[in-house]
Design a protein around this motif. Structure first.
Motif, PDB file in Angstrom:
ATOM      1  N   ILE A 239       0.859  -1.175   0.000  1.00  0.00           N
ATOM      2  CA  ILE A 239       0.000   0.000   0.000  1.00  0.00           C
ATOM      3  C   ILE A 239       0.901   1.232   0.000  1.00  0.00           C
ATOM      4  O   ILE A 239       2.002   1.209   0.553  1.00  0.00           O
ATOM      5  CB  ILE A 239      -0.964   0.038   1.205  1.00  0.00           C
ATOM      6  CG1 ILE A 239      -0.187   0.157   2.526  1.00  0.00           C
ATOM      7  CG2 ILE A 239      -1.884  -1.173   1.211  1.00  0.00           C
ATOM      8  CD1 ILE A 239      -1.063   0.541   3.703  1.00  0.00           C
ATOM      9  N   VAL A 240       0.448   2.279  -0.653  1.00  0.00           N
ATOM     10  CA  VAL A 240       1.150   3.556  -0.663  1.00  0.00           C
ATOM     11  C   VAL A 240       0.235   4.587  -0.033  1.00  0.00           C
ATOM     12  O   VAL A 240      -0.921   4.738  -0.440  1.00  0.00           O
ATOM     13  CB  VAL A 240       1.538   3.973  -2.094  1.00  0.00           C
ATOM     14  CG1 VAL A 240       2.244   5.326  -2.075  1.00  0.00           C
ATOM     15  CG2 VAL A 240       2.442   2.923  -2.728  1.00  0.00           C
ATOM     16  N   GLN A 241       0.757   5.305   0.976  1.00  0.00           N
ATOM     17  CA  GLN A 241      -0.038   6.291   1.701  1.00  0.00           C
ATOM     18  C   GLN A 241       0.671   7.638   1.738  1.00  0.00           C
ATOM     19  O   GLN A 241       1.902   7.701   1.639  1.00  0.00           O
ATOM     20  CB  GLN A 241      -0.276   5.831   3.149  1.00  0.00           C
ATOM     21  CG  GLN A 241      -1.215   4.651   3.300  1.00  0.00           C
ATOM     22  CD  GLN A 241      -1.399   4.298   4.766  1.00  0.00           C
ATOM     23  OE1 GLN A 241      -0.437   4.281   5.537  1.00  0.00           O
ATOM     24  NE2 GLN A 241      -2.624   4.006   5.157  1.00  0.00           N
ATOM     25  N   LYS A 242      -0.131   8.681   1.915  1.00  0.00           N
ATOM     26  CA  LYS A 242       0.453   9.986   2.198  1.00  0.00           C
ATOM     27  C   LYS A 242       1.187   9.890   3.530  1.00  0.00           C
ATOM     28  O   LYS A 242       0.650   9.397   4.518  1.00  0.00           O
ATOM     29  CB  LYS A 242      -0.634  11.055   2.297  1.00  0.00           C
ATOM     30  CG  LYS A 242      -1.131  11.559   0.951  1.00  0.00           C
ATOM     31  CD  LYS A 242      -0.102  12.415   0.235  1.00  0.00           C
ATOM     32  CE  LYS A 242       0.155  13.715   0.982  1.00  0.00           C
ATOM     33  NZ  LYS A 242       1.160  14.573   0.249  1.00  0.00           N
ATOM     34  N   TYR A 243       2.418  10.342   3.548  1.00  0.00           N
ATOM     35  CA  TYR A 243       3.210  10.313   4.766  1.00  0.00           C
ATOM     36  C   TYR A 243       2.856  11.529   5.622  1.00  0.00           C
ATOM     37  O   TYR A 243       2.849  12.675   5.127  1.00  0.00           O
ATOM     38  CB  TYR A 243       4.699  10.329   4.414  1.00  0.00           C
ATOM     39  CG  TYR A 243       5.632  10.230   5.588  1.00  0.00           C
ATOM     40  CD1 TYR A 243       5.562   9.149   6.459  1.00  0.00           C
ATOM     41  CD2 TYR A 243       6.590  11.214   5.826  1.00  0.00           C
ATOM     42  CE1 TYR A 243       6.419   9.044   7.535  1.00  0.00           C
ATOM     43  CE2 TYR A 243       7.459  11.123   6.900  1.00  0.00           C
ATOM     44  CZ  TYR A 243       7.371  10.034   7.763  1.00  0.00           C
ATOM     45  OH  TYR A 243       8.219   9.938   8.835  1.00  0.00           O
ATOM     46  N   ILE A 244       2.538  11.288   6.898  1.00  0.00           N
ATOM     47  CA  ILE A 244       2.195  12.388   7.804  1.00  0.00           C
ATOM     48  C   ILE A 244       3.487  13.119   8.155  1.00  0.00           C
ATOM     49  O   ILE A 244       4.290  12.649   8.974  1.00  0.00           O
ATOM     50  CB  ILE A 244       1.503  11.861   9.081  1.00  0.00           C
ATOM     51  CG1 ILE A 244       0.324  10.958   8.722  1.00  0.00           C
ATOM     52  CG2 ILE A 244       1.043  13.030   9.947  1.00  0.00           C
ATOM     53  CD1 ILE A 244      -0.750  11.625   7.905  1.00  0.00           C
ATOM     54  N   SER A 245       3.691  14.246   7.502  1.00  0.00           N
ATOM     55  CA  SER A 245       4.965  14.960   7.633  1.00  0.00           C
ATOM     56  C   SER A 245       4.958  15.995   8.748  1.00  0.00           C
ATOM     57  O   SER A 245       5.963  16.687   8.951  1.00  0.00           O
ATOM     58  CB  SER A 245       5.323  15.647   6.302  1.00  0.00           C
ATOM     59  OG  SER A 245       4.278  16.537   5.917  1.00  0.00           O
ATOM     60  N   ASN A 246       3.834  16.112   9.461  1.00  0.00           N
ATOM     61  CA  ASN A 246       3.764  17.049  10.597  1.00  0.00           C
ATOM     62  C   ASN A 246       3.361  16.328  11.875  1.00  0.00           C
ATOM     63  O   ASN A 246       2.373  16.673  12.528  1.00  0.00           O
ATOM     64  CB  ASN A 246       2.767  18.168  10.295  1.00  0.00           C
ATOM     65  CG  ASN A 246       1.353  17.641  10.095  1.00  0.00           C
ATOM     66  OD1 ASN A 246       1.160  16.546   9.563  1.00  0.00           O
ATOM     67  ND2 ASN A 246       0.361  18.402  10.556  1.00  0.00           N
ATOM     68  N   PRO A 247       4.105  15.291  12.273  1.00  0.00           N
ATOM     69  CA  PRO A 247       3.723  14.549  13.487  1.00  0.00           C
ATOM     70  C   PRO A 247       3.953  15.378  14.743  1.00  0.00           C
ATOM     71  O   PRO A 247       4.767  16.313  14.751  1.00  0.00           O
ATOM     72  CB  PRO A 247       4.658  13.339  13.446  1.00  0.00           C
ATOM     73  CG  PRO A 247       5.880  13.841  12.758  1.00  0.00           C
ATOM     74  CD  PRO A 247       5.366  14.796  11.701  1.00  0.00           C
ATOM     75  N   LEU A 248       3.219  15.036  15.791  1.00  0.00           N
ATOM     76  CA  LEU A 248       3.489  15.624  17.093  1.00  0.00           C
ATOM     77  C   LEU A 248       4.866  15.154  17.551  1.00  0.00           C
ATOM     78  O   LEU A 248       5.141  13.954  17.598  1.00  0.00           O
ATOM     79  CB  LEU A 248       2.421  15.172  18.104  1.00  0.00           C
ATOM     80  CG  LEU A 248       2.645  15.574  19.561  1.00  0.00           C
ATOM     81  CD1 LEU A 248       2.547  17.085  19.715  1.00  0.00           C
ATOM     82  CD2 LEU A 248       1.656  14.881  20.471  1.00  0.00           C
ATOM     83  N   LEU A 249       5.741  16.094  17.861  1.00  0.00           N
ATOM     84  CA  LEU A 249       7.100  15.768  18.280  1.00  0.00           C
ATOM     85  C   LEU A 249       7.265  16.044  19.766  1.00  0.00           C
ATOM     86  O   LEU A 249       6.791  17.060  20.268  1.00  0.00           O
ATOM     87  CB  LEU A 249       8.127  16.575  17.485  1.00  0.00           C
ATOM     88  CG  LEU A 249       8.103  16.413  15.956  1.00  0.00           C
ATOM     89  CD1 LEU A 249       9.166  17.297  15.312  1.00  0.00           C
ATOM     90  CD2 LEU A 249       8.301  14.958  15.560  1.00  0.00           C
ATOM     91  N   ILE A 250       7.915  15.144  20.452  1.00  0.00           N
ATOM     92  CA  ILE A 250       8.235  15.335  21.864  1.00  0.00           C
ATOM     93  C   ILE A 250       9.751  15.312  21.970  1.00  0.00           C
ATOM     94  O   ILE A 250      10.395  14.296  21.683  1.00  0.00           O
ATOM     95  CB  ILE A 250       7.592  14.237  22.729  1.00  0.00           C
ATOM     96  CG1 ILE A 250       6.063  14.334  22.633  1.00  0.00           C
ATOM     97  CG2 ILE A 250       8.058  14.357  24.180  1.00  0.00           C
ATOM     98  CD1 ILE A 250       5.330  13.316  23.467  1.00  0.00           C
ATOM     99  N   GLY A 251      10.301  16.441  22.357  1.00  0.00           N
ATOM    100  CA  GLY A 251      11.757  16.547  22.362  1.00  0.00           C
ATOM    101  C   GLY A 251      12.338  16.392  20.979  1.00  0.00           C
ATOM    102  O   GLY A 251      13.460  15.882  20.839  1.00  0.00           O
TER     103      GLY A 251
END
Length: 593
Positions: A239-251
């Motif tokens: 499967i090919v999906q849009k990559y979530i390029s704005n993930p919630l980042l911790i540190g």
């Protein structure tokens, strides 16, 4: 020592006199040839428990052949005699997680021995692989299997994408916006190429990102992240999906959530969500300029535990690559994030996902399924469904994984709420009033259940909770096998990193866009309608055969479906998906108003 009069006294009187006068003795009972009357009902087991040895009497099989012919003892207690139950029996194979066997032995279960026991003399069969349909058909009323047939429609990435796409087409995109744009290869190859170049034309010089995953593999194997089409190579079912390029980042580290979901039945549909879980971190800082760095983009612990940064103390995260879910939500609350709203979104996502396959799942009795939902939170606090796993890993790789022991305990509580009971009719009658009380609710102070059963009348395990919500299990059931001291030490450890990382929180505020509302204790959906569980005896199944409401809670498992009387009715006699969707929309509108 004077022998008590067995024939004129009650079992309780006899047992009491034996315990006070003869802690360990042998009764001089007449020989089998002369003794023609049976002991009072249920007395034999009580005398044996008190350390009293009784010669065999007529009607009591003693040979190995006779023992193998006996039916396995079920979970029902003999109301007329108050007879004690023998420990339940679990069956395993080479794929069964060691923690499952350890927990069941700790609770007083016996392990099935095919050399000594009848082939049907077991109560629970737990293994990693699925069961054949013939095994489901031949399951006995006293047996449970830990897999439900037909659930690969949910756990294969290509099947999941197809079913969610169908639901989006049937019921609108507004409900099913929690899955990234997905294409199933090779069938959707032309559609993907068209979408890719159309988006590239719209974005101009701005890059778009895609992720390619094998349909059947797990643990991060075979994953490719790309931006340039020339890097896209596929030669199998992907499967090919849009990559979530704005993930919630911790540190500045990417993470995702492992949410445990237990479906105790599809007909009627009954879904529980575990209120504790894992947060899995990448071990190198998120960087879109290097898409080949799996340690920065993939959160699978099977990958990151072999990385060079795994053992290092990382900013905010600390040591390793895992947090508990409760620690994650505590961190979000420290930045005024409405964690209750996020939980509601996750619960709704779980219901809508399982609804996608529920109508097509074949009927099967006496089985359940534990799923691992992998969910990514973006920087606007929107949850995205990445995939659903069957037989989620129960290995104990680090101190955080100790929660999996409690998870297994709570699964057994959920499935066998009326399991091994305390001796005597008093405990039986108390259990009859309610079979679903959370044994540690008063200590945890968390979710609210319907209290109908005193804590003292429960068996299996007692639990002690530390201030950090880690759990120490203490077995109190028949012939318990205590957990090794090193294991309990592991449960108590692993908190040093937490205190270290909290000092750094003020220096590393996560990039989020959400306002916090006053924090409230999360309540199960079942609390929205009056539960009948206090009036119904359920043994061993969670939902009674009379169609009463399921138990609202067992341990940390909270009922999320059905969530009101309407959805309870819509799940009986076939699944009315349209009605359920309408009720979900009403609930969403009410929450937004």
């Amino acid at each position: 020592v004077r022998r008590p009069d067995l024939r004129s006294s009650t079992p309780t009187q006899v047992l009491g006199s034996l315990r006070t006068t003869t802690p360990a003795c042998t009764l001089n009972v007449p020989s089998e040839a002369n003794y023609t009357e049976q002991l009072p009902a249920g007395l034999g087991a009580r005398l044996q428990e008190a350390g009293v040895s009784i010669p065999p009497w007529r009607g009591c099989p003693t040979s190995t052949l006779e023992k193998k012919k006996r039916k396995p003892q079920l979970m029902e207690e003999d109301e007329s005699s108050g007879a004690l139950l023998k420990p339940l029996v679990f069956r395993v194979d080479e794929t069964t997680p060691p923690v499952v066997q350890s927990v069941l032995l700790e609770r007083g279960w016996n392990k099935f021995d095919e050399q000594e026991q009848n082939a049907e003399d077991w109560n629970l069969y737990w293994r990693t692989s699925s069961f054949r349909m013939t095994e489901h058909i031949n399951v006995k009323p006293w047996q449970q299997l830990n897999h439900h047939p037909g659930t690969t429609k949910l756990t294969r990435k290509d099947c999941l994408a197809k079913h969610l796409k169908h639901m989006r087409r049937m019921y609108g995109t507004s409900l099913y916006q929690f899955i990234p744009l997905t294409f199933v290869m090779p069938n959707d190859y032309t559609k993907f190429v068209a979408e890719y170049f159309q988006e590239r034309q719209m974005l101009g010089t701005k890059r778009s990102y895609w992720i390619c995953k094998p349909a059947e593999l797990s643990r991060g194997r075979g994953i490719l992240i790309f931006s340039d089409f020339k890097d896209f190579i596929v030669d199998d079912m992907y499967i090919v999906q849009k990559y979530i390029s704005n993930p919630l980042l911790i540190g500045r580290y990417k993470c995702d959530l492992r949410i445990y979901v237990c479906v105790t039945g599809f007909k009627p549909l009954t879904i529980y969500v575990y209120q504790e879980g894992l947060v899995r971190f990448a071990t190198e800082k998120f960087d879109l300029s290097n898409l080949q760095n799996n340690y920065a983009h993939l959160t699978n612990s099977s990958i990151n535990k072999s990385g060079a940064s795994y053992e290092k103390i990382k900013e905010v995260i600390g040591h390793g690559c895992k947090w508990t879910l409760s620690r994650f939500f505590s961190y979000l609350r420290s930045w005024d994030v409405d964690d209750l709203l996020l939980w509601k979104k996750i619960h709704r996502m779980v219901i809508l996902t399982i609804l996608a396959i529920a109508p097509s799942v074949p009927s099967a009795a006496n089985c359940f399924e534990l799923f691992g939902f992998d969910i990514l939170i973006d920087d606007s606090l929107k949850p995205w469904l990445l995939e659903v796993n069957c037989s989620p890993a129960l290995t104990l790789d680090c101190s955080t994984d100790v929660l999996k022991r409690k998870l297994v305990h709570d699964i057994i509580d959920l499935i066998y709420l009326n399991g091994l009971r305390n001796e005597g009719r008093e405990a039986s009658n108390a259990t009859h009033r309610n079979s679903n009380i959370d044994t540690a609710k008063s200590d945890r102070g968390g979710l609210d259940a319907h209290d109908c059963l005193p804590y003292e009348s429960l068996s299996f395990t007692s639990r002690m909770y530390n201030k950090d919500d880690s759990v120490v299990e203490k077995a109190v059931s028949v012939h318990p096998k205590a957990a090794p001291a090193s294991q309990l030490e592991g449960e108590m450890s692993g908190q040093e990193d937490f205190h270290l990382s909290t000092k750094e929180m003020a220096q590393s505020k996560p990039k989020i866009r959400s306002r916090h509302t006053p924090h409230k204790t999360l309540m199960p959906y079942a609390s929205l309608f009056q539960s009948h569980s206090c009036k119904t005896k359920t043994s061993p199944r969670v939902l009674s055969d009379h169609g009463k409401a399921p138990d609202p809670q067992a341990g940390n498992f909270v009922l999320v479906f059905p969530f009101n009387e309407a959805t309870l009715g819509a799940s009986r006699n076939g699944l009315n998906v349209k009605r359920i969707i309408q009720e979900l929309q009403k609930l969403m509108n009410k929450q937004h108003s």
